[in-house]
Design an enzyme around this catalytic site. Structure first.
Site, PDB file in Angstrom:
ATOM      1  N   GLY A 304       0.690  -1.152  -0.072  1.00 25.50           N
ATOM      2  CA  GLY A 304       0.088  -0.088  -0.135  1.00 25.50           C
ATOM      3  C   GLY A 304       0.815   1.293  -0.078  1.00 25.50           C
ATOM      4  N   GLY A 306       0.042   5.517   0.674  1.00 22.92           N
ATOM      5  CA  GLY A 306      -0.537   6.884   1.077  1.00 22.92           C
ATOM      6  C   GLY A 306       0.190   8.090   0.838  1.00 22.92           C
ATOM      7  CB  VAL A 311       2.241   0.002   3.996  1.00 25.39           C
ATOM      8  CG1 VAL A 311       2.262  -1.398   4.883  1.00 25.39           C
ATOM      9  CG2 VAL A 311       1.672   1.387   4.640  1.00 25.39           C
ATOM     10  CE  LYS A 325       2.293   5.789   7.168  1.00 28.06           C
ATOM     11  NZ  LYS A 325       1.129   6.393   8.106  1.00 28.06           N
ATOM     12  CG  ASP A 431      -7.397  10.562   8.863  1.00 28.28           C
ATOM     13  OD1 ASP A 431      -8.314  10.844   8.370  1.00 28.28           O
ATOM     14  OD2 ASP A 431      -6.394  10.012   8.483  1.00 28.28           O
TER      15      ASP A 431
END
Length: 602
Positions: A304, A306, A311, A325, A431
């Site tokens: 992943g 962002g 990650v 991460k 969040d």
């Protein structure tokens, strides 16, 4: 090129699983791609010639990416026109693999789905052609500057990869829910930007992460080795011509400078460690441990990306699966978020909060300062993918059942209740959204990503702070005035409840009349059509009274007026049936109303 400099192969894997189904034999039209390169191109076939070829599927996906990039170069289209043509392409691929003594059965094994490479305007910010790309991103991007020329050069390949990351971040801002934008970046860089094209060995290896055969590696690196040899001999000649005294002086200066720099870096790391993780059970990892666990941060282990980091999946020496991460663009803001997450989550332990296994702070002269967070690996990914609101069900994933949805909602509520009332002072997450809710092997929910979390102050009803979070999930009073309270998290929780119950995205840009999920749900509920809010897959599955209660609690939590929202403890009791749900109070005009849109445009 080195594996760590390749565009993320796992991103190709996720996208192709999303877009590719397997219906070979039903094709009625020919494949518009010329797959003759499968036999002629010097790709490494060894992974697919082993009985349990661990990485064969990834290799075949990169191999198909080469053909699609060429198709983009020839037609300006990012995808094939229809399912029949993509079925024909998969059938052709089987034939080509058989000619290479590779089992054709790898194709149905790797591509199990019914929907294939067909064009779809919902994939990534509405981009379907190169014209769409230019319209969205402009005529020049970082790719156009850094992805030209011979990708066999190590520095050039690295610059191209970095450019790809930046352009992907631009696309993520255009389409926060897009899951395959990096795939489009790879195709565009290989098929449009690079003048040698995707069928060049260097381009395919660097940009499309296609492993090459050893003979291809030798051929592509011949010029590089020859040039390096010339440079070495040239440098040796220069060095020999220098005076011995000059050499001694220069060596001493370099040694002294290195010692001073290493001292600064060691001081930085020591200072950081002294401030964080005081007796929490989390550990300090050495960067070498993380490199070993992730196979050198291999793109194959990338799971992943962002706006704040990448990650990777990894395995510790004891066999434990972890998620690592790596913080990107490490400026003062990112440093603050890193410290914030370490300090906050290392102090809390709850079964519905993702635990921090440890972190890593490294700093050296060559690589500079790096930050890593280490978590337990969650086998079932994030809630957004499981809900299929970004199209995940199209690559074979089953939709969540009603019992699973109910338990996930209760798990998130319990995690938030602990943050608000289980510790002192309370913590506001700031969040809460579907992508920050992770699911373990038993589909139990864990609230994750505490980079934006804030601790409350004793005796204060709210905090005034800079606005941070995700569009659509922000409470109005927080988004407009920066006033943060526990009810801000409650609002975001209400949005997540409505997403879970409906399978609908928080913002439906395709629906210009009612784009916000709160306005949409309110209109249906007030008109007596609560049943239409439920995801079609669960409408006949669960008890109507309980499902309606969950929807009404979600609407109440996401009320525009903060005074009408319950606390998370009250919301949890309502969900569990311990207290009654009050009558839904009237709302102001929905945010999607014409008057609101007009005022926002002024």
């Amino acid at each position: 090129m080195g594996e760590s400099l390749s565009f993320p192969n796992s991103v190709l894997f996720v996208f192709l699983l999303f877009c590719i189904g397997f219906s070979i034999g039903s094709a009625t039209s020919s494949c518009p791609m010329d797959l003759s390169y499968v036999e002629a191109f010097p790709w490494n076939t060894s992974q697919c010639q082993q009985p349990n070829g661990k990485h064969c599927c990834e290799t075949l996906l990169s191999l198909l990416g080469l053909g699609i990039a060429q198709y983009l170069k020839d037609t300006s289209m990012f995808n094939l026109p229809d399912a029949a043509s993509s079925s024909s392409c998969l059938s052709d691929l089987q034939t080509k693999l058989a000619a290479l003594s590779i089992q054709p059965s790898w194709v149905p094994i790797c591509f199990k789905n019914s929907i294939q490479f067909v064009a779809n305007p919902s994939l990534c910010a509405g981009i379907m052609t190169t014209q769409d790309w230019t319209k969205k991103l402009g005529p020049m991007t970082a790719l156009d500057e850094n992805c030209r020329g011979d990708m066999n050069a190590l520095t050039r390949c690295g610059a191209c990869v970095d450019a790809g990351m930046k352009v992907n971040s631009m696309l993520k801002r255009l389409d926060p829910n897009g899951t395959i934008c990096f795939y489009f970046v790879s195709l565009y860089a290989a098929g449009i930007v690079n003048e040698f094209g995707p069928k060049d060995a260097g381009t395919a290896s660097c940009i499309l992460a296609l492993p090459l055969s050893s003979s291809a590696d030798k051929s592509s690196n011949h010029w590089t080795r020859k040039t390096s040899t010339m440079l070495i001999f040239g440098c040796l000649g220069v060095i020999i011509g220098l005076l011995v005294t000059f050499i001694v002086i220069m060596l001493y200066k370099r040694w002294d400078k290195k010692e001073r720099q290493n001292g600064v870096h060691e001081g930085c790391v020591s200072s950081f460690k002294s401030r964080l993780l005081p007796n929490t059970g989390a550990k300090w990892f050495h960067v070498s441990e993380l490199e070993q666990a992730t196979n050198g941060f291999s793109q194959m282990n990338l799971i992943g990306q962002g706006s704040s980091g990448i990650v990777y999946r990894g395995t510790l020496t004891d066999g434990t699966w972890i998620a690592v991460k790596q913080i990107l663009d490490l400026d003062s803001k990112r440093e603050e978020e890193f410290c914030n997450e370490v300090e906050i989550i290392s102090k809390i332990r709850h079964r519905n909060l993702l635990p921090l296994r440890g972190c890593c702070v490294t700093s050296d002269t060559l690589k500079g300062t790096q930050r890593f967070l280490v978590y337990d690996f969650m086998l079932n990914g994030n809630l957004s993918d499981q809900l299929c609101i970004s199209g995940a069900h199209e690559h074979g994933r089953k939709k969540l059942t009603w019992p699973q949805r109910k338990n996930i909602i209760l798990d998130v509520a319990k995690g938030l209740e602990y943050l608000h009332y289980g510790i002192t002072p309370a913590i506001y997450h700031r969040d809460i959204k579907a992508t920050n809710i992770l699911l373990d092997s038993e589909m139990k929910a864990r609230v994750a990503d505490f980079g934006l979390a804030k601790q409350s102050s004793e005796g204060q009803s709210h905090l005034t702070t800079r606005v941070a979070g995700t569009l659509g999930y922000l409470a109005p009073e927080y988004a407009l005035y920066g006033q943060l309270t526990e009810k801000s998290d409650v609002y975001s929780f209400g949005i997540v409840v409505l997403e879970i119950m409906s399978g609908r995205k928080v913002l439906e840009t395709s629906n210009s009349t009612v784009p916000l999920i709160t306005d949409w749900a309110w209109m249906l509920a007030k008109s007596g059509n609560v049943n239409e809010i439920y995801d079609e897959s669960i409408r006949e599955e669960g008890p109507k009274g309980m499902m309606e209660r969950f929807v009404l609690v979600g609407m109440l939590c996401a009320h525009l007026m903060v005074a009408f929202r319950p606390t998370i403890s009250e919301a949890l009791k309502m969900l569990e049936g311990d207290i009654d749900i009050p009558r839904l109070p009237d709302r102001p005009l929905p945010l999607g109303h014409q008057s609101f849109r007009s005022s926002l445009q002024q």
